[in-house]
Design an enzyme around this catalytic site. Structure first.
Site, PDB file in Angstrom:
ATOM      1  CG  HIS A  80      -8.252   4.088   1.318  1.00  0.00           C
ATOM      2  ND1 HIS A  80      -8.446   3.938   2.669  1.00  0.00           N
ATOM      3  CD2 HIS A  80      -9.470   4.421   0.809  1.00  0.00           C
ATOM      4  CE1 HIS A  80      -9.722   4.175   2.968  1.00  0.00           C
ATOM      5  NE2 HIS A  80     -10.359   4.476   1.862  1.00  0.00           N
ATOM      6  CD  GLU A 109      -6.773  -0.415   1.019  1.00  0.00           C
ATOM      7  OE1 GLU A 109      -6.029  -1.362   1.307  1.00  0.00           O
ATOM      8  OE2 GLU A 109      -6.725   0.691   1.595  1.00  0.00           O
ATOM      9  CB  THR A 138      -5.960   4.301   9.668  1.00  0.00           C
ATOM     10  OG1 THR A 138      -5.860   3.228   8.742  1.00  0.00           O
ATOM     11  CG2 THR A 138      -6.084   3.720  11.083  1.00  0.00           C
ATOM     12  CB  THR A 139      -9.793   1.581   7.306  1.00  0.00           C
ATOM     13  OG1 THR A 139      -9.456   2.388   6.182  1.00  0.00           O
ATOM     14  CG2 THR A 139     -11.145   0.952   7.082  1.00  0.00           C
ATOM     15  NE  ARG A 162      -7.553  11.479   5.535  1.00  0.00           N
ATOM     16  CZ  ARG A 162      -8.082  10.753   6.540  1.00  0.00           C
ATOM     17  NH1 ARG A 162      -7.357   9.898   7.203  1.00  0.00           N
ATOM     18  NH2 ARG A 162      -9.330  10.916   6.876  1.00  0.00           N
ATOM     19  CG  HIS A 163      -3.644   8.884   1.626  1.00  0.00           C
ATOM     20  ND1 HIS A 163      -4.440   8.161   0.800  1.00  0.00           N
ATOM     21  CD2 HIS A 163      -3.963   8.519   2.894  1.00  0.00           C
ATOM     22  CE1 HIS A 163      -5.205   7.374   1.537  1.00  0.00           C
ATOM     23  NE2 HIS A 163      -4.955   7.567   2.801  1.00  0.00           N
ATOM     24  CG  ASP A 210      -3.088   4.649   0.875  1.00  0.00           C
ATOM     25  OD1 ASP A 210      -3.180   4.489  -0.357  1.00  0.00           O
ATOM     26  OD2 ASP A 210      -3.926   4.209   1.681  1.00  0.00           O
ATOM     27  CG  HIS A 211       0.792   6.313   4.826  1.00  0.00           C
ATOM     28  ND1 HIS A 211      -0.171   7.286   5.039  1.00  0.00           N
ATOM     29  CD2 HIS A 211       0.275   5.160   5.311  1.00  0.00           C
ATOM     30  CE1 HIS A 211      -1.206   6.738   5.658  1.00  0.00           C
ATOM     31  NE2 HIS A 211      -0.964   5.450   5.822  1.00  0.00           N
ATOM     32  CG  ASN A 265      -1.835   1.149   1.309  1.00  0.00           C
ATOM     33  OD1 ASN A 265      -1.419   2.277   1.087  1.00  0.00           O
ATOM     34  ND2 ASN A 265      -3.084   0.913   1.633  1.00  0.00           N
ATOM     35  NE  ARG A 273      -9.363   8.266   4.464  1.00  0.00           N
ATOM     36  CZ  ARG A 273      -9.503   7.323   5.398  1.00  0.00           C
ATOM     37  NH1 ARG A 273      -8.660   6.320   5.438  1.00  0.00           N
ATOM     38  NH2 ARG A 273     -10.454   7.407   6.288  1.00  0.00           N
ATOM     39  CG  HIS A 283      -5.560  -1.892   9.375  1.00  0.00           C
ATOM     40  ND1 HIS A 283      -5.089  -1.293  10.518  1.00  0.00           N
ATOM     41  CD2 HIS A 283      -6.100  -0.890   8.641  1.00  0.00           C
ATOM     42  CE1 HIS A 283      -5.360  -0.007  10.489  1.00  0.00           C
ATOM     43  NE2 HIS A 283      -5.961   0.271   9.346  1.00  0.00           N
ATOM     44  N   GLY A 284      -2.088  -2.966   9.981  1.00  0.00           N
ATOM     45  CA  GLY A 284      -1.213  -2.996  11.161  1.00  0.00           C
ATOM     46  C   GLY A 284      -0.174  -4.101  11.136  1.00  0.00           C
ATOM     47  CD  GLU A 291      -7.254  -6.385   2.853  1.00  0.00           C
ATOM     48  OE1 GLU A 291      -7.247  -6.399   1.605  1.00  0.00           O
ATOM     49  OE2 GLU A 291      -6.631  -5.554   3.544  1.00  0.00           O
ATOM     50  N   GLY A 334       1.016  -1.485   4.406  1.00  0.00           N
ATOM     51  CA  GLY A 334       1.447  -0.161   3.988  1.00  0.00           C
ATOM     52  C   GLY A 334       2.256   0.594   5.018  1.00  0.00           C
ATOM     53  CG  HIS A 335       1.665   3.347   9.051  1.00  0.00           C
ATOM     54  ND1 HIS A 335       2.404   3.124  10.188  1.00  0.00           N
ATOM     55  CD2 HIS A 335       1.522   4.694   8.952  1.00  0.00           C
ATOM     56  CE1 HIS A 335       2.673   4.286  10.760  1.00  0.00           C
ATOM     57  NE2 HIS A 335       2.154   5.242  10.026  1.00  0.00           N
TER      58      HIS A 335
HETATM   59  N1  PXP Z   1      -6.064  -3.206   4.017  1.00  0.00           N
HETATM   60  C1  PXP Z   1      -7.004  -2.236   4.080  1.00  0.00           C
HETATM   61  C2  PXP Z   1      -8.376  -2.545   3.606  1.00  0.00           C
HETATM   62  C3  PXP Z   1      -6.691  -0.947   4.567  1.00  0.00           C
HETATM   63  O1  PXP Z   1      -7.652   0.003   4.623  1.00  0.00           O
HETATM   64  C4  PXP Z   1      -5.356  -0.673   4.936  1.00  0.00           C
HETATM   65  C5  PXP Z   1      -4.986   0.705   5.390  1.00  0.00           C
HETATM   66  O2  PXP Z   1      -5.165   1.583   4.337  1.00  0.00           O
HETATM   67  C6  PXP Z   1      -4.409  -1.703   4.835  1.00  0.00           C
HETATM   68  C7  PXP Z   1      -4.795  -2.961   4.386  1.00  0.00           C
HETATM   69  C8  PXP Z   1      -2.974  -1.497   5.193  1.00  0.00           C
HETATM   70  O3  PXP Z   1      -2.845  -1.198   6.560  1.00  0.00           O
HETATM   71  P1  PXP Z   1      -1.454  -0.682   7.102  1.00  0.00           P
HETATM   72  O4  PXP Z   1      -1.183   0.617   6.423  1.00  0.00           O
HETATM   73  O5  PXP Z   1      -1.687  -0.565   8.582  1.00  0.00           O
HETATM   74  O6  PXP Z   1      -0.430  -1.722   6.745  1.00  0.00           O
END
Ligand code: PXP
Length: 245
Positions: A45, A72, A102-103, A51-52, A11-12, A9, A47, A188-189, A153, A210-211
């Site tokens: 993503h 996303e 975040t989501t 924002r990103h 995004d950042h 991901n 949004r 996520h995370g 997911e 991603g993050h």
């Molecule tokens: N999957 C989904 C559906 C998400 O919304 C996100 C965050 O945008 C991620 C995965 C990735 O999460 P992270 O950035 O915490 O790795």
């Protein structure tokens, strides 16, 4: 055991770019590095508040990259129309609240079946593979199958915060995807520390991360951290297969 894919991901990268309002760093350039370093696809993503990632980023990645793209987005009419024009390989429908950082939670598929069904059908008609981002909750899994999504997911955010307390719920949910005929993704995370147990779940086909990767890239470089994440995912899977599970 089937292979496992890593969706990176980006995004950042756009978050950092937007902090100065210019063009650097470019999410497309980051996507190229990730793909050259073992990523199997690119996730972003779009949004509502942009924002990103912005529409132009999505369009640039679609035009330049042959790898599968996973968009996303919220299941709004505006986003569905955008996705049908962009035609990424996949769309992951997520809940979206403007104020959240975040989501924060999964999609309430069980409570919004009638609103989600037309969005899923329109995306599927455009040839897009639809996944639903849900908490590892049996009711949501059943609703996802009932509403006609081929993929879910599983939200690993709670697991990332409390791995010992939350892992069993994810394991059970991953098993349930097989019974329901759903392809299982997770994300996520996730980080170097917590990815192995999730990558070892035999039902999981794809992780979207991603993050952590972008944060760690500050210290080690994006190519290095993407390659290391993929190595850890494969090692966890091989170890699990060796133990017969
Ligand atoms: N999957 C989904 C559906 C998400 O919304 C996100 C965050 O945008 C991620 C995965 C990735 O999460 P992270 O950035 O915490 O790795």
């Amino acid at each position: 055991m089937h292979p496992i894919r890593l969706g990176v991901n980006v995004d950042h990268v756009a978050t950092l770019r937007n902090a100065r309002g210019g063009t650097h760093p470019d999410p497309l350039a980051a996507a190229r590095v990730a793909l050259a370093s073992g990523a199997d696809g690119i996730t972003f993503h779009l949004r509502e508040d942009r924002r990103h990632i912005r529409d132009a980023d999505a369009e640039a990645m679609r035009a330049a990259l042959a790898a599968p793209l996973n968009l996303e987005m919220a299941a709004t009419a505006e986003m569905v129309a955008f996705a049908c024009r962009l035609r990424p390989h996949a769309v992951c429908l997520v809940p979206e609240r403007r104020q959240e950082l975040t989501t924060e939670g999964g999609l309430d598929v069980a409570g919004h079946r009638s609103a989600l069904a037309p969005a899923i059908a329109a995306l599927a008609d455009a040839g897009i593979r639809v996944s639903l981002f849900i908490d590892p909750d049996p009711r949501q899994l059943e609703a996802a199958a009932a509403v006609g999504a081929p993929v879910v997911e599983l939200h690993t955010g709670a697991y990332a915060e409390r791995p010992e307390a939350e892992f069993e719920r994810l394991r059970t949910a991953a098993r349930q995807t097989t019974t329901l005929g759903l392809e299982c993704h997770a994300g996520h995370g996730l980080s170097f520390e917590n990815v192995a147990p999730i990558a070892a779940l035999p039902e999981v086909h794809e992780l979207n991360i991603g993050h952590f990767l972008l944060g760690q890239a500050i210290f080690e470089g994006l190519g290095t951290v993407v390659a290391e994440m993929k190595r850890r995912m494969i090692a966890a899977r091989l170890a699990a297969a060796g133990q017969g599970g």
